[in-house]
Write a protein that holds these residues in place. Structure first.
Motif, PDB file in Angstrom:
ATOM      1  N   ASN A 154       0.782  -1.233   0.000  1.00  0.00           N
ATOM      2  CA  ASN A 154       0.000   0.000   0.000  1.00  0.00           C
ATOM      3  C   ASN A 154       0.811   1.280   0.000  1.00  0.00           C
TER       4      ASN A 154
ATOM      5  N   ARG B 216      -4.354   2.211  -4.567  1.00  0.00           N
ATOM      6  CA  ARG B 216      -5.022   0.906  -4.551  1.00  0.00           C
ATOM      7  C   ARG B 216      -6.292   1.110  -3.720  1.00  0.00           C
TER       8      ARG B 216
ATOM      9  N   ASN C  83      -8.269  -3.276  -7.352  1.00  0.00           N
ATOM     10  CA  ASN C  83      -7.862  -2.301  -8.358  1.00  0.00           C
ATOM     11  C   ASN C  83      -6.569  -1.585  -7.987  1.00  0.00           C
ATOM     12  N   PHE C  84      -5.852  -1.169  -9.035  1.00  0.00           N
ATOM     13  CA  PHE C  84      -4.618  -0.400  -8.876  1.00  0.00           C
ATOM     14  C   PHE C  84      -4.674   0.670  -9.962  1.00  0.00           C
TER      15      PHE C  84
ATOM     16  N   CYS D  31       0.376  -1.812 -16.941  1.00  0.00           N
ATOM     17  CA  CYS D  31       0.384  -2.243 -15.550  1.00  0.00           C
ATOM     18  C   CYS D  31       1.015  -3.631 -15.507  1.00  0.00           C
TER      19      CYS D  31
ATOM     20  N   SER E 145       2.205  -6.955 -12.599  1.00  0.00           N
ATOM     21  CA  SER E 145       2.245  -7.431 -11.216  1.00  0.00           C
ATOM     22  C   SER E 145       3.183  -8.623 -11.126  1.00  0.00           C
TER      23      SER E 145
END
Lengths: 113, 111
Positions: free
Chosen positions: B52, B69, B74-75, B92, B94
């Motif tokens: 975060n 976030r 969601n980001f 994006c 991850s």
């Protein structure tokens, strides 16, 4: 800081032949990862293969394999039995302790029928 | 197979307007990233996000950019006042240092 260099802007290969894409890198870290990503015309970034720096064995994924020369800081990608669908931009990349990817400029690969 | 998703796929905006780009990372991943690619150029790191908060950002990621976030899935990447030079593909991703999976990207055009 890491740097990744791809000095060949483009290459062409005949379908079913083998092609090798070159990449060199520089890093001060001992523990890092190297990657090849494929970017077709759709511009999606697709992970092709990865190599852990502390592993001496070269990574392979089906028709894709790497030649990892740690002392020379070289990480080339070999594509065997090239297919028309392999036509794309290929990016070499590296991560270190900070996990961000550092990319090379990419190489455009064209597979001729 | 789980994948990273991004919306919208295309965004056209006027210079000076705010845009929000959305991403849904792979659910069990802990690190999230934004990258951008100006047409014909290499992919550039913008920011990484873990637990975060921003873990690292590049010189490109100035005060006009922010990430959030807002919920468990969601980001988002917000550009407060877009400039012409913000026109690019925004990706994006991850994962982490061992592997990063990219979303399909949002093509942003600033007029």
């Amino acid at each position: 800081a890491q740097t990744v260099t791809q000095s060949q802007p483009e290459m062409s290969v005949q379908e079913a032949e083998t092609v090798t894409l070159s990449c060199t890198y520089d890093t001060s870290e001992n523990n890092y990862y190297l990657f090849w990503y494929k970017q077709p015309p759709s511009r999606q970034m697709i992970l092709v293969i990865r190599q852990e720096a502390y592993k001496q064995q070269n990574a392979t994924e089906n028709r894709f394999s790497v030649n990892f020369q740690k002392a020379a800081k070289s990480f080339s990608l070999k594509i065997s039995d090239s297919q028309l669908g392999d036509t794309a931009m290929y990016f070499c990349a590296a991560t270190g302790a900070n996990s961000k990817l550092t990319f090379g400029k990419g190489i455009t690969l064209s597979v001729r029928p | 197979e789980p994948e990273v998703t991004q919306t919208p796929s295309h965004q056209v905006t006027q210079m000076g307007q705010e845009v929000i780009l959305r991403c849904v990372p792979i659910s069990n991943h802990l690190y999230f990233y934004w990258y951008r690619q100006i047409l014909g150029q290499k992919v550039e790191f913008l920011v990484s996000f873990y637990n975060n908060e921003i873990s690292e950002k590049s010189e490109i990621f100035d005060d006009q950019f922010s990430v959030e976030r807002p919920d468990g899935s969601n980001f988002t990447l917000k550009i407060r006042s877009t400039k012409l030079e913000d026109s690019a593909m925004y990706f994006c991703a991850s994962g982490g240092r061992e592997t990063q999976y990219f979303g399909p990207g949002t093509r942003l055009l600033v007029l």
